[in-house]
Design an enzyme around this catalytic site. Sequence first.
Site, PDB file in Angstrom:
ATOM      1  N   SER A  64       0.996  -1.350   0.001  1.00 22.12           N
ATOM      2  CA  SER A  64       0.006   0.019  -0.079  1.00 22.12           C
ATOM      3  C   SER A  64       0.963   1.428  -0.162  1.00 22.12           C
ATOM      4  O   SER A  64       1.451   1.517   0.967  1.00 22.12           O
ATOM      5  CB  SER A  64      -1.006   0.037   1.374  1.00 22.12           C
ATOM      6  N   ILE A 154       4.146 -13.433  12.382  1.00 26.76           N
ATOM      7  CA  ILE A 154       2.565 -13.043  13.027  1.00 26.76           C
ATOM      8  C   ILE A 154       1.741 -14.104  12.706  1.00 26.76           C
ATOM      9  O   ILE A 154       1.226 -14.093  11.737  1.00 26.76           O
ATOM     10  CB  ILE A 154       2.559 -11.600  12.851  1.00 26.76           C
ATOM     11  N   LYS A 158      -6.721 -18.451  14.618  1.00 24.90           N
ATOM     12  CA  LYS A 158      -7.543 -19.019  13.623  1.00 24.90           C
ATOM     13  C   LYS A 158      -6.885 -20.062  12.981  1.00 24.90           C
ATOM     14  O   LYS A 158      -7.294 -20.959  12.136  1.00 24.90           O
ATOM     15  CB  LYS A 158      -8.303 -17.902  12.738  1.00 24.90           C
ATOM     16  N   LYS A 170      -2.608 -19.894   7.404  1.00 24.60           N
ATOM     17  CA  LYS A 170      -1.765 -19.391   8.362  1.00 24.60           C
ATOM     18  C   LYS A 170      -1.240 -20.542   9.055  1.00 24.60           C
ATOM     19  O   LYS A 170      -0.043 -20.654   9.664  1.00 24.60           O
ATOM     20  CB  LYS A 170      -2.427 -18.482   9.388  1.00 24.60           C
ATOM     21  N   GLY A 202      -9.006  -2.469  17.035  1.00 24.14           N
ATOM     22  CA  GLY A 202      -8.679  -1.111  16.551  1.00 24.14           C
ATOM     23  C   GLY A 202      -7.561  -1.369  15.395  1.00 24.14           C
ATOM     24  O   GLY A 202      -7.271  -0.324  14.731  1.00 24.14           O
ATOM     25  N   THR A 224     -23.259 -11.411  14.225  1.00 21.43           N
ATOM     26  CA  THR A 224     -23.277 -12.811  13.692  1.00 21.43           C
ATOM     27  C   THR A 224     -24.261 -13.977  14.301  1.00 21.43           C
ATOM     28  O   THR A 224     -25.089 -14.586  14.021  1.00 21.43           O
ATOM     29  CB  THR A 224     -22.036 -13.395  13.248  1.00 21.43           C
ATOM     30  N   ARG A 292     -20.759 -15.841   9.497  1.00 17.24           N
ATOM     31  CA  ARG A 292     -20.288 -15.575   8.094  1.00 17.24           C
ATOM     32  C   ARG A 292     -19.354 -16.820   7.686  1.00 17.24           C
ATOM     33  O   ARG A 292     -19.320 -17.792   8.509  1.00 17.24           O
ATOM     34  CB  ARG A 292     -19.205 -14.315   8.257  1.00 17.24           C
TER      35      ARG A 292
END
Length: 366
Positions: A64, A154, A158, A170, A202, A224, A292
């Site tokens: 980015s 990192i 999950k 991951k 955040g 959800t 979801r």
Amino acid sequence: MVKHNIEIEDLIGQSSICTDCSNTSQLIEGKTIFVTGGAGSIGSEIVLQIGKYNPKKVVVIDQSETAIHNLSLIIEKEYNSLNFYPVVGDIRSKKTLKHLFKKFKPDIVYHCAAYKHVPIMENNPSEAVLVNIMGTKILADLSVKYKTERFVLISTDKAVNPSSVMGATKRIAEMYLQFLYNSSNKKDRTKFITTRFGNVLGSNGSVFFLFKKQIEEGGPITITHPDITRYFITIPEASQLVIEASSMGTNNETYIFNMGKAIKIIDFAKKMIHLSGFIPEKDIEIKLIGLRLGEKLFEELLNSKSTTSSTSHKKIMLVKENNDKFDYAEKEIDEIIEAAKEYKSNKIVKKIKKLVPEYKSLNSYY
């Protein structure tokens, strides 16, 4: 419409502050540091924190341009003497990364770059593989080749018993580091360190900003499922703990962070409504919309084969996993990457499930 401005600390408490940073100082001072995804939420905070410890160079790699520009402005203001090198680049490009490793020869790599949004990656498994697996593989291989001292991944809660493409990719990134460490020469080999934690409150796209916007608009807040829970940690605390864990690692360790009890998302929403000066269900409606794609009701930090032991830091725990060296992993990972390059979603997921048998899709077409 909002009556009060909500701060993240009002919701989960104040982040811990490093009181004895001697280990961090010894780790960082005089070193060349790479931070991938370095203009993102965690990456940029890691850059700002390590900037205090007199690194030789800090190379930030992010795709980015705008985010890197914004971080550069902060660095110029707060650390104008820091040797800061902003690089617009993609971790999927081996050519780009090889050039950077050859030029800068990093001592430490903080690998923060990843695709992280579960429902989005469920629809884009090729991209999840190419960034989360292939990108990690390229970086780790180059770290070994150029004798990088430490490589810090990192990861995420999950990745434990994954229910989604994102979590499974991951997990495979974690597995590849274990394979690479066990297959490399003992002499001068790179130390691989994995840090695993929950939702970062955040960060870009976090539930905090979603709920805040929904409250500002008068509701409803969308949840959800009434029983869904998550572990939360703030950006400064997560970044600090990553850096401290990276100073502990000596071989090929996985660390998890103590984030307290999991929080019910519906309770989190009600607290945000109260702190904004409103009454849940009276002033602001809470609307249930269903789980979801790929989403679990609750996340786990350990699988059934793992245990933990304490470290010198009360919030950092060392994970003791099985002794599987993943000798078979490289070939299967290469096959998954090739399937991703062909954009064959079903083939990708089938191969991932073969490599990660505990991966069970939830709320997904897979």
